[in-house]
Design an enzyme around this catalytic site. Structure first.
Site, PDB file in Angstrom:
ATOM      1  N   ASP A 204      33.800  71.064  46.955  1.00  0.00           N
ATOM      2  CA  ASP A 204      33.633  70.486  48.512  1.00  0.00           C
ATOM      3  C   ASP A 204      32.241  69.753  48.580  1.00  0.00           C
ATOM      4  OD1 ASP A 204      33.829  70.981  51.366  1.00  0.00           O
ATOM      5  OD2 ASP A 204      31.627  71.265  51.180  1.00  0.00           O
ATOM      6  N   LYS A 208      32.330  65.286  49.292  1.00  0.00           N
ATOM      7  CA  LYS A 208      31.443  64.482  50.391  1.00  0.00           C
ATOM      8  C   LYS A 208      30.454  63.684  49.578  1.00  0.00           C
ATOM      9  CE  LYS A 208      31.261  68.913  53.227  1.00  0.00           C
ATOM     10  NZ  LYS A 208      30.828  70.394  53.191  1.00  0.00           N
TER      11      LYS A 208
END
Ligand SMILES: NC(=O)c1ccc[n+]([C@@H]2O[C@H](COP(=O)([O-])OP(=O)(O)OC[C@H]3O[C@@H](n4cnc5c(N)ncnc54)[C@H](OP(=O)(O)O)[C@@H]3O)[C@@H](O)[C@H]2O)c1
Length: 437
Positions: A204, A208
């Protein structure tokens, strides 16, 4: 482009964030209108199931299970995608863009995988694609990179951008919980999903980082370009020893320019307690940016959750509505490509100071043998700390190195781990120092 005084919004995905966005659109119409200069009206909400209670009653006629009711509605100018995942979100967004609708999404996984494809569609249709909520939840970091810092050449973006991992490491440090106990605690408080793999594996954060690198450095990197390590192998011992040495361990996403190359990596990192990011604890996110005009900046806040994420989505909606009201659509442009960066740096070539923990048999000469192997691989030792001597046969030895090359460290540790006196896999954690310019 026609100038509008009333902007219709269609929302797909009435889950955690979707509920917050719907509530904001229904209950904050005045503040949004003030900013947008036009009335923003929630016209439809699509989800596959409305039986579950969300604590928000939608006005009659808004709920639908048919996304076509949003795509085909000529009175909807902005479509908000909050389903998550790759498909059907991608097909849905592309279809909305092709139909000339502006799109707002928080879907970092999709952007990391297919941003170019989506930007191309948006450009062709002369519509906007807003994605502020995809990084840092309620922190307006993308706006800062795109607008506030636009005159800077950036040389570093270091982010604690996954609240779940940060919460787990904070719990391990503050309450001496094991990784598994801290994960259970995160689940109990709703800070970790039932399947937390994307969070704790670092994926994750890497999603980003793809987005941050695009805006901060004008570079499109692929997920496969990023070296990714999660937090599940960290032990309380390392957190404690790091603490004694004046460091904390943070789950960091790093994009930085070093000697005309760009490093992109996600891994647990030792930070001196004086580092701006060192006090970003719990579920909070912090993004440290270093630019040549502004120097160091820290963006701090809630990186996830219903309201913070909805705050970013609503801001994108209002921005688009304002430009629509002014008849001035802005298609997406990536950050200014940093001309100094010639290529991505291979992970093998990065340099860092390392924290190393060896589990060795406590007998004379062992330290000298380890130091010898490190020396032969051009790794010089800055300090050595031997722990818990007492009567244990196997003792931890902790070393801090001076700057060393990753490839040398890997080779040296492989050789050291083959030594009979070394009783378990050596732990090595990279450090990150603040930029001093
Ligand atoms: N939660 C956060 O704090 C946060 C923070 C930043 C970004 N985001 C991003 O925001 C997005 C939404 O996250 P979330 O936490 O709100 O997820 P969520 O709670 O799982 O909500 C997604 C909603 O979409 C529905 N849905 C799934 N497939 C659908 C389809 N084909 N058509 C219509 N509805 C569908 C789901 O229904 P079912 O429940 O029936 O599957 C659910 O109600 C994701 O991209 C996520 O990465 C979330």
């Amino acid at each position: 482009m026609s100038v509008r005084s009333r902007i219709g919004v269609g929302l797909v995905g009435f889950g955690t964030v979707g509920t917050g966005v719907a509530r904001g659109l229904l209950q904050r119409s005045r503040i949004l209108r003030h900013s947008a200069g036009s009335r923003i009206v929630l016209r439809r909400v699509c989800d596959q199931d409305f039986r579950r209670s969300r604590g928000l009653r939608l006005p009659a006629g808004l709920a639908t299970t048919d996304p076509a009711k949003i795509l085909r509605d000529p009175d909807i100018q902005i479509v908000v995608e909050l389903i998550g995942g790759i498909e059907p979100a991608k097909t849905f967004i592309k279809e909305a863009l092709r139909r000339g609708k502006h799109v707002v999404t928080a879907n970092k996984a999709l952007l990391a995988e297919a941003s170019q494809e989506l930007f191309t569609e948006a450009r062709k249709a002369n519509v906007e694609l807003g994605f502020e909520a995809s990084v840092g939840g309620g922190i307006p970091i993308l706006k800062a990179l795109r607008e506030g810092l636009l005159a800077n050449h950036l040389d570093a973006i270091l982010g604690i951008v996954n609240g779940t991992s940060n919460y787990i490491l904070t719990q391990m440090r503050e309450k001496s919980l094991s990784f598994h106990e801290a994960l259970l605690e995160a689940k109990r408080h709703g800070y970790a999903e039932r399947n937390p793999t994307l969070d704790i594996s670092g994926t994750d954060a890497a999603h980003k980082l793809v987005i941050l690198t695009l805006l901060g450095f004008g570079r499109q990197v692929r997920l496969s370009d990023i070296h990714i390590e999660g937090i599940s192998a960290l032990s309380n011992a390392d957190i404690e020893y790091a603490d004694e040495l004046g460091y904390c361990i943070k789950p960091l996403a790093i994009a930085k320019e070093v000697d005309h190359e760009l490093e992109v990596r996600v891994h647990p990192t030792l930070l001196a307690k004086s580092h701006l990011l060192a006090n970003v604890d719990g579920v909070y996110n912090g993004i440290y940016v270093h630019g040549d005009l502004v120097g160091a900046q820290l963006f701090y806040g809630r990186g996830a959750g219903q309201n913070p994420t909805a705050s970013a989505v609503l801001s994108d909606i209002a921005d688009i509505a304002r430009r629509l009201a002014q008849g001035a659509v802005r298609t997406f442009r990536i950050g200014y490509p940093n001309q100094r960066i010639l290529r991505l740096r291979r992970m093998d070539a990065i340099e860092s100071r390392y924290y190393m923990r060896f589990q060795v048999i406590d007998k004379p000469g062992v330290l000298a043998r380890i130091a010898g192997v490190l020396g032969r691989h051009h790794i010089s030792i800055a300090s050595v700390h031997q722990k818990e001597r007492r009567f244990a046969r196997v003792v931890p030895v902790v070393m801090m190195t001076h700057d060393a090359k990753e490839a040398n460290v890997r080779r040296a540790l492989a050789a050291i781990d083959r030594m009979g006196v070394v009783k378990s896999h050596t732990v090595a954690i990279r450090t990150e120092a603040p930029r001093v310019k």
